[in-house]
Design an enzyme around this catalytic site. Structure first.
Site, mmCIF file in Angstrom:
data_model
loop_
_atom_site.group_PDB
_atom_site.id
_atom_site.type_symbol
_atom_site.label_atom_id
_atom_site.label_comp_id
_atom_site.label_asym_id
_atom_site.label_seq_id
_atom_site.Cartn_x
_atom_site.Cartn_y
_atom_site.Cartn_z
ATOM 1 N N CYS A 286 0.906 -1.159 -0.024
ATOM 2 C CA CYS A 286 -0.052 -0.031 -0.041
ATOM 3 C C CYS A 286 0.822 1.045 0.084
ATOM 4 C CB CYS A 286 -0.802 0.015 1.312
ATOM 5 S SG CYS A 286 -2.037 -1.503 1.354
ATOM 6 N N ALA A 287 1.477 1.375 -1.046
ATOM 7 C CA ALA A 287 2.824 2.183 -1.017
ATOM 8 C C ALA A 287 2.429 3.793 -1.245
ATOM 9 C CB ALA A 287 3.360 2.087 -2.605
ATOM 10 N N PRO A 289 1.758 7.706 -0.137
ATOM 11 C CA PRO A 289 1.997 8.299 -1.254
ATOM 12 C C PRO A 289 3.628 8.246 -1.866
ATOM 13 C CG PRO A 289 2.059 9.847 0.875
ATOM 14 C CD PRO A 289 1.539 8.375 1.025
ATOM 15 N N LYS A 292 7.556 5.782 2.393
ATOM 16 C CA LYS A 292 8.137 4.736 2.658
ATOM 17 C C LYS A 292 8.837 3.880 1.607
ATOM 18 C CE LYS A 292 4.956 4.013 6.676
ATOM 19 N NZ LYS A 292 4.135 5.068 6.314
ATOM 20 N N ASP A 310 -0.346 0.052 -5.326
ATOM 21 C CA ASP A 310 -1.562 0.792 -4.744
ATOM 22 C C ASP A 310 -3.034 0.707 -5.405
ATOM 23 O OD1 ASP A 310 -1.517 3.097 -2.218
ATOM 24 O OD2 ASP A 310 -3.526 3.365 -3.514
ATOM 25 N N ASP A 337 -5.137 -3.802 -5.991
ATOM 26 C CA ASP A 337 -5.750 -3.843 -4.770
ATOM 27 C C ASP A 337 -5.084 -4.809 -3.931
ATOM 28 O OD1 ASP A 337 -7.420 -4.359 -2.792
ATOM 29 O OD2 ASP A 337 -9.145 -4.251 -4.155
ATOM 30 N N ASP A 448 1.937 -1.565 5.018
ATOM 31 C CA ASP A 448 1.451 -0.179 5.763
ATOM 32 C C ASP A 448 0.142 -0.004 5.657
ATOM 33 O OD1 ASP A 448 1.917 2.135 7.454
ATOM 34 O OD2 ASP A 448 1.776 3.276 5.562
ATOM 35 N N CYS A 499 -0.894 3.765 11.317
ATOM 36 C CA CYS A 499 -0.937 4.975 12.039
ATOM 37 C C CYS A 499 -2.100 5.325 12.909
ATOM 38 C CB CYS A 499 -0.667 6.179 11.064
ATOM 39 S SG CYS A 499 -2.159 6.265 10.042
#
Length: 583
Positions: A286-287, A289, A292, A310, A337, A448, A499
């Site tokens: 889930c790269a 923006p 990371k 993404d 996905d 992430d 987060c």
């Protein structure tokens, strides 16, 4: 005057769903959760910058930033960071916190943690008391902004036209105005809402909408760039230029592009926890923006292969743009996905298999029915086969075609420029669609995961989350984790991060992973800056019991507490080593 000082101040109280609040009190304790809630309403007292070590050094960046800040002293009214503030109940290393924020030589400092010397901190300040010019019977001119606009302003943004909800009458361009916030309130249907019509006139009287609700919700003072009529007539642009803020954090917009990247400290630590090595194949599931992703590529010295995926076309474009801006060439992006990250072989002839030769890093392309391709669009296709290849499936792109733009398309594009891209509107540019990856082909995978984001700050409202929605986040993340664990080879590493402060998305996910996949084990993380995880469980009124960590596991994860001396966002990191998958 005391009453006016209390009104024209910044002292927000974060509102939660009552059941969610009870849940968090069980997890953290009443006092600690109150400290967390207060910390979430404020931005961190410093900005964290990651230096692109392939193009510059932290010393060179510090020198450049010092020169920039000397030319803008108004943005540099800073005070010492208070390391002795609210500590919460977790055990944090104050010596570590001191290394993170040693500003003896000025407002800009290099991180002293081994391995993080390329991280630079820029000190901010606040909260500041502001004289809004109140006089009895003569309140200041005022602009009322939405909660999301206010959160951006607290991070250093200006007030843009779409964020303005209401305004005093007779406001002209160049007027000095107080900026206040309209936070969602309980609605008659049991939900939350603003209940205010955009363009409402503020009189400064108790009959104003949200008059009492915005007590203690004044975020600064600024100069209007448009008249009242202009603000509500325009569709974009700056409405108020902030020149006196409650929190002062330097802006890094368009500053040293390609040399620095503004990134939260726990996100940087996440890339280190993954510990990527040169020449490895890494997947960032889930790269967007791309913070990371680029941090991983940088730690690999841009040698190896980083796959960034993404589900959003526009977000993939953002990753591509950031990678190009930072001069990183080892990153390949795909629209994918995360729930469909593992490819399924269904015998379809509509897809192309991209195979990577481990020894030569060559790209070999074949149709899934083994028939050779000569050319697709403008891409040159190399056909071949090798016993030592790993594959992923991507759909073919159409070749370049000349298109005719009708008047209807022209009008539609004009509306998009005015309103911004919608969920289903592409910003353009080429994005490769992936059909997934074969199992066990990545050395390391970073998940992430999309989450409730209840650790992000500043935050002025949290009432939208319910116990049910928090559980749904956890279910969604477990499904993504099920995909991620299949993609890591035995002996590889899987890092999971969020987060949020929600244990159901953090410790409960770790419990699920360890109980479901016996070949997974928690691994130590370096550097270790965050605190330990939560041990135990929580029983809900409906009888459901949420299991967290067990003794001995808490010290292997990193939980970043926003109320701790580190003054970061709320964040969580778990690192797993993948053992033999043979049963």
């Amino acid at each position: 005057m005391e009453a006016s000082a209390e009104r024209y101040s910044y002292n927000p109280v974060l509102r939660w769903n009552p059941q969610v609040e009870d849940y968090f009190i069980k997890a953290y304790g009443s006092l600690h959760f109150a400290q967390i809630s207060k910390a979430l309403t404020r931005p961190s007292c410093y900005s964290c910058i990651r230096v692109n070590t392939l193009r510059s050094t932290s010393d060179a960046v510090i020198e450049k930033l010092q020169g920039i800040m000397r030319n803008s002293p108004s943005e540099n009214d800073v005070q010492d960071i208070n390391l002795e503030g609210s500590k919460g109940s977790n055990s944090f290393d104050l010596g570590m916190a001191a290394k993170l924020s040693s500003f003896q030589n000025g407002p800009i400092s290099k991180c002293q943690i081994p391995g993080l010397e390329y991280v630079v901190f820029v000190k901010g300040s606040g909260p500041h008391g502001i004289d809004y010019g109140y006089a009895p019977g003569k309140p200041p001119k005022e602009v009322l902004v939405s909660r999301k606009c206010a959160e951006a302003v607290l991070r250093g943004a200006q007030v843009y036209v779409p964020g303005v909800m209401a305004c005093s009458s007779h406001v002209e361009e160049g007027d000095l105005v107080a900026v206040s916030v309209a936070v969602e309130q309980p609605a008659p249907d049991g939900g939350w809402g603003l209940g205010i019509t955009r363009g409402t006139v503020l009189q400064g009287l108790q009959t104003d909408p949200y008059y009492f609700e915005r007590n203690g919700l004044y975020i600064g003072q600024g100069t209007t760039m448009l008249s009242r009529a202009g603000i509500f007539r325009a569709s974009q642009g700056i409405a108020v230029e902030m020149n006196n803020r409650v929190f002062k954090l330097p802006s890094f917009h368009d500053v040293l592009e390609g040399e620095i990247f503004l990134q939260n400290l726990p996100s940087i630590v996440t890339a280190h926890a993954l510990d990527p090595q040169k020449g490895e194949r890494i997947l960032d599931m889930c790269a967007a923006p791309g913070g990371k992703t680029t941090a991983i590529a940088m730690l690999m010295k841009d040698e190896g292969e980083v796959i960034a995926a993404d589900r959003s076309h526009n977000k993939v474009m953002d990753v591509q743009k950031l990678a190009a801006e930072m001069g990183l060439t080892c990153i390949t992006t795909y629209k994918l996905d995360a729930l469909k990250a593992v490819c399924k072989r269904n015998g379809s002839t509509d897809m192309t298999t991209l195979c990577y030769n481990k020894d030569k890093n060559d790209v070999v392309t074949q149709r899934s029915d083994s028939r050779p391709l000569e050319n697709v669009g403008s891409s040159t296709i190399i056909v071949g086969s090798d016993a030592d290849t790993t594959c992923k499936l991507v759909s073919n792109e159409k070749g370049n075609e000349r298109t005719y733009n009708s008047k209807a398309d022209t009008r539609k594009n004009t509306r998009r420029m005015r309103n911004g891209p919608g969920r289903n509107q592409s910003l353009g540019g080429r994005v490769e669609n992936s059909k997934g990856f074969l199992p066990n082909i990545f050395d390391r995978v970073l998940l992430d995961a999309p989450c409730s984001a209840l650790g992000l700050r500043p935050r002025l409202f949290a009432g939208e989350e319910t116990i049910e929605s928090l559980r749904n986040h956890g279910k969604y993340q477990r499904r993504m984790f099920d995909q991620a664990v299949q993609l890591v080879r035995p002996g590889g590493v899987l890092v999971y991060s969020t987060c949020t402060i929600n244990p159901g998305e953090n410790e409960a996910l770790v419990r699920y992973a360890l109980d479901t996949y016996k070949f997974l084990s928690l691994a130590p993380q370096h550097p270790r800056i965050g605190g330990p995880g939560l041990v135990g469980s929580c029983e809900f009124p409906d009888g459901y019991t949420e299991e967290w960590l067990r003794p001995g596991e808490a010290e292997l994860v990193q939980r970043f507490d926003p109320s701790s001396p580190l003054d970061t966002i709320g964040f969580f990191i778990a690192k797993f080593v993948v053992g033999s998958k043979e049963t």
